[in-house]
Design a protein around this motif. Structure first.
Motif, PDB file in Angstrom:
ATOM      1  N   GLY A  52       0.951  -1.275   0.079  1.00 29.05           N
ATOM      2  CA  GLY A  52      -0.075  -0.112   0.208  1.00 29.05           C
ATOM      3  C   GLY A  52       0.741   1.321   0.159  1.00 29.05           C
ATOM      4  O   GLY A  52       1.960   1.150  -0.420  1.00 29.05           O
ATOM      5  N   THR A  53       0.336   2.344   0.234  1.00 31.23           N
ATOM      6  CA  THR A  53       1.087   3.625   0.253  1.00 31.23           C
ATOM      7  C   THR A  53       1.715   3.923   1.397  1.00 31.23           C
ATOM      8  O   THR A  53       1.200   3.665   2.539  1.00 31.23           O
ATOM      9  CB  THR A  53      -0.130   4.849   0.348  1.00 31.23           C
ATOM     10  N   PHE A  54       3.212   4.126   1.030  1.00 29.92           N
ATOM     11  CA  PHE A  54       4.171   4.370   2.130  1.00 29.92           C
ATOM     12  C   PHE A  54       4.312   5.694   2.227  1.00 29.92           C
ATOM     13  O   PHE A  54       4.814   6.316   1.111  1.00 29.92           O
ATOM     14  CB  PHE A  54       5.314   3.335   2.075  1.00 29.92           C
ATOM     15  N   GLY A  55       4.590   6.505   3.344  1.00 28.36           N
ATOM     16  CA  GLY A  55       4.824   7.924   3.573  1.00 28.36           C
ATOM     17  C   GLY A  55       5.833   8.149   4.032  1.00 28.36           C
ATOM     18  O   GLY A  55       6.180   7.659   5.209  1.00 28.36           O
ATOM     19  N   VAL A  56       6.881   9.132   3.847  1.00 24.50           N
ATOM     20  CA  VAL A  56       7.765   9.742   4.653  1.00 24.50           C
ATOM     21  C   VAL A  56       7.581  11.136   4.798  1.00 24.50           C
ATOM     22  O   VAL A  56       7.270  12.065   4.033  1.00 24.50           O
ATOM     23  CB  VAL A  56       9.043   9.597   3.950  1.00 24.50           C
ATOM     24  N   TYR A  57       7.572  11.786   6.063  1.00 25.19           N
ATOM     25  CA  TYR A  57       7.608  13.068   6.500  1.00 25.19           C
ATOM     26  C   TYR A  57       8.791  13.445   7.176  1.00 25.19           C
ATOM     27  O   TYR A  57       9.311  12.576   8.240  1.00 25.19           O
ATOM     28  CB  TYR A  57       6.480  13.085   7.637  1.00 25.19           C
ATOM     29  N   ILE A  58       9.317  14.608   6.575  1.00 25.71           N
ATOM     30  CA  ILE A  58      10.645  15.213   7.359  1.00 25.71           C
ATOM     31  C   ILE A  58      10.278  16.495   7.411  1.00 25.71           C
ATOM     32  O   ILE A  58       9.877  17.427   6.704  1.00 25.71           O
ATOM     33  CB  ILE A  58      12.007  14.941   6.200  1.00 25.71           C
ATOM     34  N   GLU A  59      10.725  16.779   8.605  1.00 23.60           N
ATOM     35  CA  GLU A  59      10.787  18.378   8.901  1.00 23.60           C
ATOM     36  C   GLU A  59      12.254  18.771   9.416  1.00 23.60           C
ATOM     37  O   GLU A  59      12.974  17.864  10.287  1.00 23.60           O
ATOM     38  CB  GLU A  59       9.960  18.555  10.310  1.00 23.60           C
ATOM     39  N   SER A  60      12.694  19.717   8.896  1.00 23.59           N
ATOM     40  CA  SER A  60      14.156  20.149   9.208  1.00 23.59           C
ATOM     41  C   SER A  60      14.373  21.481   9.492  1.00 23.59           C
ATOM     42  O   SER A  60      13.492  22.385   9.401  1.00 23.59           O
ATOM     43  CB  SER A  60      14.659  20.295   7.548  1.00 23.59           C
ATOM     44  N   THR A  61      15.340  21.725  10.250  1.00 26.00           N
ATOM     45  CA  THR A  61      15.505  22.996  10.791  1.00 26.00           C
ATOM     46  C   THR A  61      16.864  23.498  10.068  1.00 26.00           C
ATOM     47  O   THR A  61      17.509  24.434  10.434  1.00 26.00           O
ATOM     48  CB  THR A  61      15.821  23.226  12.515  1.00 26.00           C
ATOM     49  N   GLY A  62      17.147  22.897   9.118  1.00 22.56           N
ATOM     50  CA  GLY A  62      18.480  23.352   8.321  1.00 22.56           C
ATOM     51  C   GLY A  62      19.688  22.698   8.758  1.00 22.56           C
ATOM     52  O   GLY A  62      20.891  23.073   8.433  1.00 22.56           O
TER      53      GLY A  62
END
Length: 543
Positions: free
Chosen positions: A485-495
């Motif tokens: 099925g649908t595999f998702g990746v979330y990334i939050e960066s501060t630089g």
């Protein structure tokens, strides 16, 4: 998205908007549930799929980022950010009554961040022991091992649950609930059980041989991948994706690389795009062959099990020649792939797609058309299209309920917009349909490979990437069509060179979320069959 901003602005004037890869709406917690209800029920919005629930600790505040998809709006996505009013005593109103998939998703956020969801029907931990001290994904988590020593005693079965409700004065109070009542007959299936396909435990309440309720108990192999990523550079975190759903190793790693590449603005060489697509489809064939063999084995058909493994070995041989490994390939890298194709690749792929039609006929003759197999699978584990959407059951299990949800079609990536293939949809809504979708998808994967095998372009296999990979400040979400099925990746960066937060949205976590729904009313023996047809992989759940 201007019309969406206008509609949401009228519903919730306090909402603020931030443009990005998709629109981000920030809303106060007290206004969150009315807005969520409108997102689901207002036909001008119609966000019918809750794609991801990402717990977040921004240090100054704690909350959740929700990702919604509207199937009627060309599968467009919307992100909503909700902060709890208090960091120390964090509450957010549950949306599990609107999108059933939020039930387990919110329990995971509570487990890892300590956010209590108001009106959630079962606010227990999901992965960690109920006597665990602290919430590991909070930035202020105390990792002192003395707080959580290795316990030598068994965990007490948690039959006591709780619900947080708002009373007449607007104060949130805790009310006790029971998972199972004292007079219920509860049997234990797993965690050490060959047909749970890994270390997964189901507590099933029975009436005779009929299943009344299934309580999913997870967390036996939880490895803290999302926590570990916070202390690693982006190239260092890639290997984790091969080890989650190891039968979607290429697709999962492809997704993580794409998310990082999107943030960096990298253009991937055409040769690498085609190679990635072919590896993804070989991975899908390998996965579906394993699923075929294990489904047969769970029903006692050992011959079919060996038939499936016979051809799967051919796929693993192809992987081994190019990647140097058969399971954890570590092949995709930021910018492309780590090594060029083996000289035998084209020959081996052509041989595989040449012999597969006849081998598929063998599978159908020995198992698919077998009377016992049909009796055990047909009409068992019913999952309506409406429930598939509500629980975000994507992949072959969703398409077995006639839900068109193939990420390769809805959000084409790599070389998928250059090939012709059919999205397999069946309307049986049962275990047999889910099984048959996988068998037919093997044919479509061979069709994709056949179109690409003589069209692999010359050129570079990866783009130039900085020696130290730093993503700009921001957040990104990427999806691919993995084997389940649908595999998702979330990334939050501060630089920085390390990510601030990485979340993996696994399809198997949603699949195990419908075990209670699909098993209730069927026999205890059917629970094994239903689990096999849903085809979840435990490390993809226990991340």
């Amino acid at each position: 998205m201007s019309d969406i901003k206008e509609i949401i602005g009228k519903i919730c004037p306090e909402a603020t908007f931030e443009e990005g890869e998709c629109l981000l709406v920030s809303v106060p917690e007290k206004k969150w549930y009315p807005l969520a209800k409108s997102l689901k029920e207002n036909k001008d919005l119609d966000f019918d799929v809750l794609s991801a629930v990402v717990g977040m600790d921004w240090k100054e505040a704690i909350g959740v980022v929700y990702y919604f998809t509207s199937t009627s709006r060309n599968w467009g996505m919307l992100a909503v950010k909700v902060e709890a009013e208090s960091r120390d005593d964090a509450y957010i109103h549950s949306v599990s009554d609107l999108w059933k998939v939020a039930n387990f998703q919110e329990r995971e956020v509570y487990d890892m961040f300590g956010i209590k969801f108001v009106n959630h029907p079962d606010m227990r931990r999901f992965f960690l022991r109920n006597d665990w001290v602290g919430h590991p994904l909070r930035k202020d988590y105390d990792a002192n091992p003395e707080l959580n020593p290795i316990r030598l005693e068994d965990e007490v079965n948690e039959d006591d649950s709780r619900v947080f409700v708002e009373n007449a004065e607007g104060k949130i109070v805790e009310e006790p609930r029971k998972v199972f009542e004292k007079d219920e007959y509860v049997v234990n299936i797993g965690p050490q059980h060959p047909s749970t396909h890994g270390v997964m435990r189901f507590r099933a309440s029975l009436d005779g041989e009929i299943v009344k309720k299934v309580d999913v108990v997870s967390g036996y192999i939880h490895r803290g991948i999302e926590k570990l990523t916070e202390g690693m550079t982006y190239p260092q975190i890639l290997h984790f994706t091969d080890r989650m759903d190891y039968m979607s190793a290429h697709q999962n790693r492809h997704c993580l690389c794409m998310c990082i590449e999107k943030a960096l603005g990298l253009e991937i060489p055409k040769r690498a795009q085609v190679i990635r697509t072919m590896m993804d489809e070989l991975m899908r064939i390998s996965s579906h062959l394993l699923s075929f063999g294990c489904t047969a084995m769970d029903l006692g058909a050992t011959t079919a099990f060996f038939y499936g493994f016979r051809e799967r070995e051919m796929v693993l041989d192809i992987f081994e020649k190019t990647c140097g490994a058969r399971m954890s390939m570590n092949y995709n890298v930021i910018g492309g792939v780590i090594a060029d194709l083996h000289p035998d690749f084209v020959k081996d792929v052509k041989h595989l797609i040449e012999i597969m039609p006849e081998r598929l006929k063998e599978y159908h003759k020995v198992f698919s058309g077998n009377l016992i197999a049909k009796n055990r699978l047909k009409g068992v584990g019913m999952l309506s299209k409406e429930d598939a959407v509500n629980y975000a059951i994507t992949g072959p299990s969703g398409r077995g309920s006639n839900w068109s949800c193939d990420c390769r079609k809805k959000h084409p990536y790599a070389a998928y917009n250059e090939v012709e293939f059919d999205e397999i949809l069946l309307d049986g809504c049962d275990s047999y349909s889910r099984y048959m979708v996988r068998m037919k998808e093997i044919e479509q994967s061979c069709r994709i490979l056949e179109q690409l095998v003589d069209r692999i372009p010359e050129g570079e296999i990866r783009a130039q990437v900085p020696k130290i990979v730093k993503l700009p400040a921001g957040r990104w979400y990427q999806q691919v069509e993995a084997s389940r099925g649908t595999f998702g990746v979330y990334i939050e960066s501060t630089g920085e060179k390390t990510p601030y937060r990485v979340h993996f949205q696994s399809p198997c976590f949603n699949l195990v979320g419908v075990m209670d729904l699909t098993c209730s009313g069927y026999m205890i023996a059917d629970l094994i069959t239903i689990g096999a047809a849903l085809d979840f992989v435990i490390p993809d759940i226990d991340r």
